[in-house]
Design a protein around this motif. Structure first.
Motif, mmCIF file in Angstrom:
data_model
loop_
_atom_site.group_PDB
_atom_site.id
_atom_site.type_symbol
_atom_site.label_atom_id
_atom_site.label_comp_id
_atom_site.label_asym_id
_atom_site.label_seq_id
_atom_site.Cartn_x
_atom_site.Cartn_y
_atom_site.Cartn_z
ATOM 1 N N ALA A 1 131.051 96.769 89.136
ATOM 2 C CA ALA A 1 129.971 97.195 88.249
ATOM 3 C C ALA A 1 130.200 96.725 86.817
ATOM 4 C CB ALA A 1 129.840 98.719 88.295
ATOM 5 N N SER A 2 131.450 96.768 86.353
ATOM 6 C CA SER A 2 131.741 96.335 84.981
ATOM 7 C C SER A 2 131.616 94.831 84.830
ATOM 8 C CB SER A 2 133.145 96.786 84.586
ATOM 9 O OG SER A 2 134.124 96.172 85.409
ATOM 10 N N ILE A 3 131.900 94.079 85.904
ATOM 11 C CA ILE A 3 131.751 92.626 85.848
ATOM 12 C C ILE A 3 130.275 92.235 85.794
ATOM 13 C CG2 ILE A 3 132.058 90.493 87.178
ATOM 14 C CD1 ILE A 3 134.714 91.626 88.147
ATOM 15 N N ILE A 4 129.456 92.983 86.553
ATOM 16 C CA ILE A 4 128.025 92.667 86.609
ATOM 17 C C ILE A 4 127.397 92.807 85.232
ATOM 18 C CG2 ILE A 4 125.798 93.442 87.529
ATOM 19 C CD1 ILE A 4 127.339 94.301 90.047
ATOM 20 N N SER A 5 127.580 93.980 84.632
ATOM 21 C CA SER A 5 126.999 94.192 83.304
ATOM 22 C C SER A 5 127.521 95.501 82.730
ATOM 23 C CB SER A 5 125.470 94.238 83.384
ATOM 24 O OG SER A 5 124.922 94.502 82.115
ATOM 25 N N THR A 6 127.735 95.497 81.433
ATOM 26 C CA THR A 6 128.096 96.729 80.727
ATOM 27 C C THR A 6 126.882 97.333 80.032
ATOM 28 O OG1 THR A 6 128.749 95.420 78.795
ATOM 29 C CG2 THR A 6 130.481 96.019 80.376
ATOM 30 N N ASP A 7 125.743 96.648 80.132
ATOM 31 C CA ASP A 7 124.496 97.150 79.565
ATOM 32 C C ASP A 7 123.611 97.708 80.672
ATOM 33 O OD1 ASP A 7 125.259 96.266 77.027
ATOM 34 O OD2 ASP A 7 124.470 94.249 77.431
ATOM 35 N N SER A 8 122.590 98.431 80.274
ATOM 36 C CA SER A 8 121.645 98.986 81.240
ATOM 37 C C SER A 8 120.803 97.877 81.859
ATOM 38 C CB SER A 8 120.736 100.020 80.561
ATOM 39 O OG SER A 8 121.487 101.090 80.069
ATOM 40 N N LEU A 9 120.663 97.928 83.174
ATOM 41 C CA LEU A 9 119.821 96.985 83.899
ATOM 42 C C LEU A 9 118.605 97.722 84.421
ATOM 43 C CD1 LEU A 9 122.564 95.081 85.933
ATOM 44 C CD2 LEU A 9 121.358 94.265 83.913
ATOM 45 N N THR A 10 117.437 97.165 84.209
ATOM 46 C CA THR A 10 116.205 97.832 84.623
ATOM 47 C C THR A 10 115.414 96.941 85.567
ATOM 48 O OG1 THR A 10 115.029 96.962 82.691
ATOM 49 C CG2 THR A 10 116.045 99.143 82.480
ATOM 50 N N PHE A 11 114.644 97.593 86.435
ATOM 51 C CA PHE A 11 113.735 96.870 87.312
ATOM 52 C C PHE A 11 112.414 96.637 86.583
ATOM 53 C CE2 PHE A 11 116.627 98.707 90.413
ATOM 54 C CZ PHE A 11 116.795 97.647 91.291
ATOM 55 N N PRO A 12 111.663 95.627 86.965
ATOM 56 C CA PRO A 12 110.393 95.348 86.288
ATOM 57 C C PRO A 12 109.378 96.452 86.525
ATOM 58 C CG PRO A 12 110.626 93.990 88.246
ATOM 59 C CD PRO A 12 111.943 94.652 88.039
ATOM 60 N N GLN A 13 108.414 96.538 85.621
ATOM 61 C CA GLN A 13 107.355 97.524 85.769
ATOM 62 C C GLN A 13 106.475 97.174 86.970
ATOM 63 O OE1 GLN A 13 106.986 100.301 83.971
ATOM 64 N NE2 GLN A 13 108.810 99.819 82.772
ATOM 65 N N GLY A 14 105.880 98.216 87.552
ATOM 66 C CA GLY A 14 104.981 97.990 88.680
ATOM 67 C C GLY A 14 105.692 97.682 89.970
#
Length: 213
Positions: A157-170
């Motif tokens: 999880a830390s390798i993937i990203s340390t920031d928030s990841l969001t799915f697209p709207q809709g």
């Protein structure tokens, strides 16, 4: 001649089953926590608080049902809390990459979301397939096996990203979080509401109850 042995009739009255003591203890602790929270903050028995409690933690109810299975059989699984964000992170990242590379930047987001959901489920299954054979085939302690998969999931999880990841709207599963109001009061704190996530959690609880029995 045969003589019948006298059998003592069972005494009437309340008899506490020793196996029920942990359950009763948990219920008593829960009630005491509610009383303490209400005394300190004054919001614990409001409909809005109860609604938000179930809506925000529906996924934890589902995980609790799953965690009940290894605990009842004398095991433990420490990796669940790390696998969830790891699988979600991989899924969100895969959704972005799939929509931009494998399909095309202008492609429908729902196609990539379906693929990312499959990836999410596969990630969870892979971690289970890592810990399961270690425990069953190699007789490793569940604590050690799931502790190692927990650190593996955290590292991923830390390798993937340390920031928030969001799915697209809709996206095609946003309906799960749409709030449905049962009682609409003037104050939000007095509203009684739920969403599809709560329904799924309750269905899982019923399924777990029937399955265990």
């Amino acid at each position: 001649t045969a003589t019948a042995n006298k059998v003592k009739a069972p005494k009437k009255g309340f008899k506490l089953d020793r196996q029920m003591i942990p359950t009763l203890a948990a219920v008593v602790i829960f009630i005491l926590m509610i009383i303490m929270g209400q005394a300190l903050f004054g919001t614990y028995i409001r409909l809005g608080f109860i609604s938000s409690l179930f809506i925000d933690h529906a996924y934890l109810i589902i995980l609790a049902v799953a965690m009940t299975l290894p605990i009842l059989t004398g095991g433990i699984d420490l990796s669940v809390g790390a696998i969830v964000p790891s699988a979600l992170g991989v899924s969100a990242l895969a959704n972005r990459d799939i929509s931009q590379r494998l399909i095309n930047p202008k492609a429908d987001a729902k196609k990539s979301l379906k693929m990312s959901k499959i990836i999410m489920l596969l990630i969870g299954a892979v971690f289970g397939l890592l810990a399961g054979p270690l425990i069953e085939e190699f007789n490793m302690q569940p604590f050690i096996a799931t502790l190692s998969t927990m650190f593996l999931a955290r590292g991923l999880a830390s390798i993937i990203s340390t920031d928030s990841l969001t799915f697209p709207q809709g996206n095609d599963f946003s309906f799960i979080s749409n709030v449905i109001k049962i009682i609409d009061n003037p104050k939000i704190s007095n509203d009684l509401s739920f969403n599809v996530g709560v329904i799924i959690a309750l269905v899982v609880v019923v399924f777990g109850y029937v399955f265990l029995h």
